[in-house]
Design a protein around this motif. Sequence first.
Motif, PDB file in Angstrom:
ATOM      1  N   THR A  95      39.941   9.558  22.975  1.00  0.00           N
ATOM      2  CA  THR A  95      39.007  10.082  23.613  1.00  0.00           C
ATOM      3  C   THR A  95      39.108   9.907  25.055  1.00  0.00           C
ATOM      4  O   THR A  95      38.587  10.668  25.960  1.00  0.00           O
ATOM      5  CB  THR A  95      37.535   9.597  23.132  1.00  0.00           C
ATOM      6  N   LEU A  96      39.856   8.811  25.507  1.00  0.00           N
ATOM      7  CA  LEU A  96      40.149   8.309  26.886  1.00  0.00           C
ATOM      8  C   LEU A  96      40.955   9.452  27.421  1.00  0.00           C
ATOM      9  O   LEU A  96      40.990   9.725  28.552  1.00  0.00           O
ATOM     10  CB  LEU A  96      40.720   7.104  26.894  1.00  0.00           C
ATOM     11  N   SER A  97      42.060   9.602  26.480  1.00  0.00           N
ATOM     12  CA  SER A  97      43.070  10.673  26.985  1.00  0.00           C
ATOM     13  C   SER A  97      42.479  12.132  27.202  1.00  0.00           C
ATOM     14  O   SER A  97      42.961  12.771  28.167  1.00  0.00           O
ATOM     15  CB  SER A  97      44.379  10.762  26.340  1.00  0.00           C
ATOM     16  N   ASN A  98      41.551  12.362  26.377  1.00  0.00           N
ATOM     17  CA  ASN A  98      41.241  13.734  26.439  1.00  0.00           C
ATOM     18  C   ASN A  98      40.221  14.035  27.490  1.00  0.00           C
ATOM     19  O   ASN A  98      39.974  15.049  28.168  1.00  0.00           O
ATOM     20  CB  ASN A  98      40.313  14.062  25.020  1.00  0.00           C
ATOM     21  N   ARG A  99      39.390  13.039  27.957  1.00  0.00           N
ATOM     22  CA  ARG A  99      38.408  13.135  28.916  1.00  0.00           C
ATOM     23  C   ARG A  99      39.130  12.625  30.324  1.00  0.00           C
ATOM     24  O   ARG A  99      38.488  12.854  31.370  1.00  0.00           O
ATOM     25  CB  ARG A  99      37.336  12.282  28.849  1.00  0.00           C
ATOM     26  N   GLU A 100      40.594  12.235  30.064  1.00  0.00           N
ATOM     27  CA  GLU A 100      41.209  11.996  31.384  1.00  0.00           C
ATOM     28  C   GLU A 100      40.554  10.939  32.075  1.00  0.00           C
ATOM     29  O   GLU A 100      40.511  10.780  33.212  1.00  0.00           O
ATOM     30  CB  GLU A 100      41.702  13.156  32.232  1.00  0.00           C
ATOM     31  N   GLU A 101      39.836   9.748  31.422  1.00  0.00           N
ATOM     32  CA  GLU A 101      39.175   8.671  31.977  1.00  0.00           C
ATOM     33  C   GLU A 101      39.909   7.435  31.665  1.00  0.00           C
ATOM     34  O   GLU A 101      40.738   7.474  30.600  1.00  0.00           O
ATOM     35  CB  GLU A 101      37.745   8.682  31.460  1.00  0.00           C
ATOM     36  N   SER A 103      41.476   3.535  32.860  1.00  0.00           N
ATOM     37  CA  SER A 103      42.508   3.151  33.413  1.00  0.00           C
ATOM     38  C   SER A 103      43.684   3.049  32.718  1.00  0.00           C
ATOM     39  O   SER A 103      43.797   2.906  31.503  1.00  0.00           O
ATOM     40  CB  SER A 103      42.175   1.684  34.400  1.00  0.00           C
ATOM     41  N   VAL A 107      44.095   1.717  28.511  1.00  0.00           N
ATOM     42  CA  VAL A 107      44.822   2.384  27.462  1.00  0.00           C
ATOM     43  C   VAL A 107      45.942   1.569  27.140  1.00  0.00           C
ATOM     44  O   VAL A 107      46.406   1.494  25.446  1.00  0.00           O
ATOM     45  CB  VAL A 107      45.655   3.646  28.213  1.00  0.00           C
TER      46      VAL A 107
END
Length: 144
Positions: A95-101, A103, A107
């Motif tokens: 989900t962090l990589s899909n929303r590009e959110e 730090s 990750v």
Amino acid sequence: MEVFPSPFLYLAPLSRIQAIMQADIITKYFSEYHSQLRVVDLEQRLIADGIPAPEASVAAVKGFNAYFGKQLRKKGIKAGICLFVALVCLLRIITLSNREEGSFMQVSLSLGLVAFALLLGVIWGIQLFALKEEITSFRDLRKL
């Protein structure tokens, strides 16, 4: 840890005395440290104590089945929790990589948790599998 039989053992019938002695030997075997637990080692201890071989085989398998049940509750729950944590952290990374959110630190921390949790879960699972395989192979070998 020393396990001593009851001082009132002489009052029990002979079959009950043998059952108590078997339980003491099995308890002592599992209380000691072993690099690898083997059903054959426990069977040999029982035979050395004077228990007939067929009866010793059955008692050793029953003792290992009880030990496996305890380990399944203990390590199986731990392995399940670790695999669940790994899944949650992996979903967080996705989900962090899909929303590009997030730090780089978030990750990389989540990746580290995924690797650690997967490794622990797999190690505990393999240990449980090895113990069950030891019991099954002994039972097949002795045709119990």
